[in-house]
Design a protein around this motif. Structure first.
Motif, PDB file in Angstrom:
ATOM      1  N   GLN A 161     -16.584   3.733  -1.637  1.00  0.00           N
ATOM      2  CA  GLN A 161     -14.634   3.639  -2.016  1.00  0.00           C
ATOM      3  C   GLN A 161     -13.665   3.485  -1.114  1.00  0.00           C
ATOM      4  N   ILE A 162     -12.855   2.593  -0.725  1.00  0.00           N
ATOM      5  CA  ILE A 162     -11.855   2.116   0.111  1.00  0.00           C
ATOM      6  C   ILE A 162     -10.356   2.513  -0.369  1.00  0.00           C
ATOM      7  N   LYS A 163     -10.297   3.773  -0.176  1.00  0.00           N
ATOM      8  CA  LYS A 163      -8.431   3.938   0.445  1.00  0.00           C
ATOM      9  C   LYS A 163      -7.365   2.653   0.767  1.00  0.00           C
ATOM     10  N   PHE A 164      -5.687   2.898  -0.473  1.00  0.00           N
ATOM     11  CA  PHE A 164      -5.019   2.237   1.118  1.00  0.00           C
ATOM     12  C   PHE A 164      -4.085   2.927  -0.042  1.00  0.00           C
ATOM     13  N   GLU A 165      -2.955   2.566   0.458  1.00  0.00           N
ATOM     14  CA  GLU A 165      -1.334   2.425   0.154  1.00  0.00           C
ATOM     15  C   GLU A 165      -0.760   1.318   0.014  1.00  0.00           C
ATOM     16  N   GLU A 166       0.048   0.959  -0.991  1.00  0.00           N
ATOM     17  CA  GLU A 166       0.980  -0.166  -1.293  1.00  0.00           C
ATOM     18  C   GLU A 166       2.345   0.224  -1.598  1.00  0.00           C
ATOM     19  N   TYR A 167       3.363  -1.036  -0.808  1.00  0.00           N
ATOM     20  CA  TYR A 167       4.209  -0.570  -1.001  1.00  0.00           C
ATOM     21  C   TYR A 167       4.595  -2.183  -0.594  1.00  0.00           C
ATOM     22  N   ASP A 168       6.003  -1.809  -1.313  1.00  0.00           N
ATOM     23  CA  ASP A 168       7.224  -3.169  -1.068  1.00  0.00           C
ATOM     24  C   ASP A 168       8.037  -3.355  -0.288  1.00  0.00           C
ATOM     25  N   LEU A 169       8.583  -4.244   0.104  1.00  0.00           N
ATOM     26  CA  LEU A 169       9.859  -4.272   0.845  1.00  0.00           C
ATOM     27  C   LEU A 169      10.905  -4.487  -0.042  1.00  0.00           C
ATOM     28  N   PRO A 170      11.948  -4.452   0.616  1.00  0.00           N
ATOM     29  CA  PRO A 170      13.490  -4.971  -0.172  1.00  0.00           C
ATOM     30  C   PRO A 170      13.119  -6.615  -0.197  1.00  0.00           C
ATOM     31  N   ASN A 171      12.213  -7.374   1.186  1.00  0.00           N
ATOM     32  CA  ASN A 171      12.872  -8.385   0.720  1.00  0.00           C
ATOM     33  C   ASN A 171      11.779  -9.099  -0.081  1.00  0.00           C
ATOM     34  N   GLY A 172      10.894  -7.902  -0.330  1.00  0.00           N
ATOM     35  CA  GLY A 172       9.808  -8.598  -1.739  1.00  0.00           C
ATOM     36  C   GLY A 172       8.650  -9.095  -0.636  1.00  0.00           C
ATOM     37  N   LEU A 173       8.609  -8.470   0.278  1.00  0.00           N
ATOM     38  CA  LEU A 173       6.983  -9.036   0.813  1.00  0.00           C
ATOM     39  C   LEU A 173       5.461  -7.350   0.553  1.00  0.00           C
ATOM     40  N   HIS A 174       4.851  -7.369  -0.201  1.00  0.00           N
ATOM     41  CA  HIS A 174       4.204  -6.673  -0.264  1.00  0.00           C
ATOM     42  C   HIS A 174       3.357  -6.564   0.406  1.00  0.00           C
ATOM     43  N   VAL A 175       2.841  -5.545   1.434  1.00  0.00           N
ATOM     44  CA  VAL A 175       2.471  -4.350   1.998  1.00  0.00           C
ATOM     45  C   VAL A 175       0.574  -3.680   1.196  1.00  0.00           C
ATOM     46  N   ILE A 176       0.047  -3.702   2.312  1.00  0.00           N
ATOM     47  CA  ILE A 176      -1.118  -2.507   1.975  1.00  0.00           C
ATOM     48  C   ILE A 176      -1.505  -2.299   3.195  1.00  0.00           C
ATOM     49  N   LEU A 177      -1.838  -0.593   3.231  1.00  0.00           N
ATOM     50  CA  LEU A 177      -2.584  -0.128   4.088  1.00  0.00           C
ATOM     51  C   LEU A 177      -3.548   0.034   4.379  1.00  0.00           C
ATOM     52  N   HIS A 178      -4.473   0.121   4.952  1.00  0.00           N
ATOM     53  CA  HIS A 178      -5.813   0.983   4.983  1.00  0.00           C
ATOM     54  C   HIS A 178      -6.005   1.708   6.202  1.00  0.00           C
ATOM     55  N   GLN A 179      -6.562   3.014   5.998  1.00  0.00           N
ATOM     56  CA  GLN A 179      -6.595   3.795   7.321  1.00  0.00           C
ATOM     57  C   GLN A 179      -8.322   4.077   7.535  1.00  0.00           C
ATOM     58  N   ASP A 180      -8.823   3.721   8.051  1.00  0.00           N
ATOM     59  CA  ASP A 180      -9.859   3.387   8.761  1.00  0.00           C
ATOM     60  C   ASP A 180     -10.713   4.467  10.332  1.00  0.00           C
ATOM     61  N   ASN A 181     -10.040   4.789  10.629  1.00  0.00           N
ATOM     62  CA  ASN A 181     -10.375   5.650  12.203  1.00  0.00           C
ATOM     63  C   ASN A 181     -11.932   5.573  13.077  1.00  0.00           C
ATOM     64  N   SER A 182     -12.195   5.054  11.987  1.00  0.00           N
ATOM     65  CA  SER A 182     -14.175   4.856  12.731  1.00  0.00           C
ATOM     66  C   SER A 182     -14.141   3.749  13.983  1.00  0.00           C
ATOM     67  N   ALA A 183     -13.843   3.021  14.031  1.00  0.00           N
ATOM     68  CA  ALA A 183     -14.116   2.250  15.383  1.00  0.00           C
ATOM     69  C   ALA A 183     -12.365   1.882  15.491  1.00  0.00           C
ATOM     70  N   PRO A 184     -12.400   1.265  16.765  1.00  0.00           N
ATOM     71  CA  PRO A 184     -10.766   1.235  17.833  1.00  0.00           C
ATOM     72  C   PRO A 184     -10.054  -0.406  17.541  1.00  0.00           C
ATOM     73  N   VAL A 185      -9.630  -0.731  15.820  1.00  0.00           N
ATOM     74  CA  VAL A 185      -9.599  -1.980  16.053  1.00  0.00           C
ATOM     75  C   VAL A 185      -8.694  -1.891  14.557  1.00  0.00           C
ATOM     76  N   VAL A 186      -7.791  -3.061  14.712  1.00  0.00           N
ATOM     77  CA  VAL A 186      -6.941  -3.110  13.655  1.00  0.00           C
ATOM     78  C   VAL A 186      -7.430  -4.519  12.781  1.00  0.00           C
ATOM     79  N   THR A 187      -6.853  -4.930  11.829  1.00  0.00           N
ATOM     80  CA  THR A 187      -6.871  -5.956  11.341  1.00  0.00           C
ATOM     81  C   THR A 187      -5.337  -6.564  10.524  1.00  0.00           C
ATOM     82  N   THR A 188      -4.342  -7.442  11.182  1.00  0.00           N
ATOM     83  CA  THR A 188      -3.542  -7.706  10.497  1.00  0.00           C
ATOM     84  C   THR A 188      -3.375  -8.643   9.718  1.00  0.00           C
ATOM     85  N   GLY A 189      -3.232  -9.088   8.452  1.00  0.00           N
ATOM     86  CA  GLY A 189      -3.658 -10.277   7.510  1.00  0.00           C
ATOM     87  C   GLY A 189      -2.483 -10.407   7.133  1.00  0.00           C
ATOM     88  N   VAL A 190      -2.115 -11.571   6.418  1.00  0.00           N
ATOM     89  CA  VAL A 190      -1.116 -12.483   5.592  1.00  0.00           C
ATOM     90  C   VAL A 190      -0.783 -13.516   4.995  1.00  0.00           C
TER      91      VAL A 190
END
Length: 437
Positions: free
Chosen positions: A22-51
């Motif tokens: 199960q992948i937990k995530f949070e999503e919301y929109d900025l006022p300019n319409g950008l859709h944001v999805i956040l997934h927290q996984d602190n098991s390894a010290p890496v972060v992917t930022t994708g658009v």
């Protein structure tokens, strides 16, 4: 009793694995319409930022194809704050990696950094969205890069233009008609102003989804997102009202040549529903039944037992508006096209008239359970899946629930799909043969 105990143990293992998946995530929109999805996984010290931008090859127009893929290259040229040639240097010198890819339906850019450089990834993608530099030097440079890519991957590669040939013949009105890489003639003749207009039209926040996955602190990440993306102006999102293709009601046969092959390939291609439809999942499962692995129906018969084919496959290419289901076969020795066609048609007929066995059905279900357990094994993969499910499927939570769709497919569903979509009057036959010298 022992067999029963093993089955219970296996079920328990899959149950635990699926719960862990199960992948937990949070999503919301900025006022300019950008859709944001956040997934927290602190098991390894890496972060992917994708658009992911909801723009692909189908958003182009005839005479100006290849723009979406071209931008996959062009938007690494730099910004007012990132000097030309520095994008990859910045990423690598900070312990990261990055890439981009384009399909008929969307374009995706991402960076994966050690988590102490999360802010850098967010800033770089905001730079790309806010004010990428699009000038004549960059356009001329990337034209040559794309030309070389086309020569390497398609024009000089055996069977390299086969999928393009399928698209061209299956679609006559819809812009799936042309390949993602487009036409070099179109790119050569396009003016700088046209590339700049394409960027302004599609690279806007309300046509994009930002995903940040990995070792993050969500509240801190949200602050950075607001800082870097919140002031990017909203654009106009145009309706995707593409011309539709009339159903294929009569079998059509075409011939295409390839100077890079010595053996012909025969393709039997069908236009099927887009990947949001349940039948697209059913057809995907059908393709696995027919040709996934050496124990599959077509491989066992045509390659292993009868030795009529050097290669054989049934594949389902899911796209947003339509999908493509196709059989592909390269004959062995003196095997004729008619012999291959007869055997493939016989397997289709079996699917249409007889339910697959319970054993084969359970094997299929096990395959998809296994794929689900093994999917999204990296933060990079999870980020891409979250973005894809939101942009193309309209449901981010498919990352957790898609397996339920496959579990719900019955043997009768498989038979019904074969009867509905895999009829000879609904297909294009492509004879892909060596070019005569």
């Amino acid at each position: 009793m022992k067999k029963r105990l093993l089955s219970v143990a296996a079920a328990a293992f899959f149950g635990m694995a699926l719960n862990a998946q199960q992948i937990k995530f949070e999503e919301y929109d900025l006022p300019n319409g950008l859709h944001v999805i956040l997934h927290q996984d602190n098991s390894a010290p890496v972060v992917t930022t994708g658009v992911m931008y909801h723009v692909g090859a189908k958003d182009e127009v005839k005479g100006r194809t290849g723009f979406a893929h071209f931008f996959e290259h062009l938007l690494f040229e730099g910004t007012p704050n990132i000097k030309r040639g520095d994008w990859f240097k910045i990423v690598s010198s900070n312990g990261g990696q990055n890439n981009a890819n384009t399909t008929n339906d969307r374009t995706y850019y991402y960076e994966t950094f050690p988590s102490n450089n999360e802010q850098l990834g967010l800033w770089m993608e905001a730079e790309r969205m806010r004010h990428a530099v699009i000038n004549q030097v960059g356009v001329d440079t990337q034209r040559e890069v794309v030309k070389e890519e086309k020569r390497l991957r398609m024009d000089n590669q055996p069977y390299g233009n086969l999928f393009t040939t399928i698209q061209k013949n299956l679609f006559t009105n819809h812009p799936y008609n042309w390949p993602t890489i487009g036409s070099m003639e179109d790119l050569n003749s396009a003016k700088l102003e046209e590339f700049q207009a394409f960027y302004k039209k599609y690279y806007v926040p309300n046509n994009a989804t930002l995903v940040v996955a990995g070792d993050i602190k969500p509240e801190e990440t949200k602050k950075w997102i607001e800082t870097y993306y919140g002031s990017i102006p909203k654009g106009t999102v145009y309706p995707k009202d593409f011309p539709k293709d009339a159903p294929i009601t009569q079998e059509k046969e075409v011939t295409a040549t390839d100077p890079n092959i010595q053996l012909p390939a025969y393709i039997f291609a069908y236009r099927t529903p887009g990947n949001k439809e349940k039948d697209a999942y059913v057809l995907d499962m059908l393709s696995s039944y027919l040709s996934n692995g050496k124990s599959s129906v077509l491989y066992k018969k045509l390659v292993d037992q009868d030795k009529k084919a050097l290669q054989v496959a049934a594949f389902n290419q899911g796209l947003e508006d339509y999908s493509i289901f196709a059989f592909f076969a390269i004959p062995m020795g003196q095997t004729t096209k008619q012999a291959l066609q007869s055997d493939i048609d016989a397997e289709i007929k079996k699917l249409q008239t007889t339910l697959i066995s319970e054993d084969d059905y359970q094997k299929l279900q096990n395959q998809y359970e296994n794929q689900f357990v093994n999917a999204n094994s990296s933060i990079q993969g999870i980020a891409a899946s979250l973005a894809t499910n939101h942009v193309l499927m309209g449901n981010t939570n498919l990352i957790n629930k898609e397996i339920d769709i496959y579990r719900g497919i019955t043997r009768q569903d498989l038979q019904n799909a074969a009867k509905k979509y895999l009829n000879s009057n609904q297909r294009i036959i492509i004879n892909y043969v060596p070019e005569k010298k």
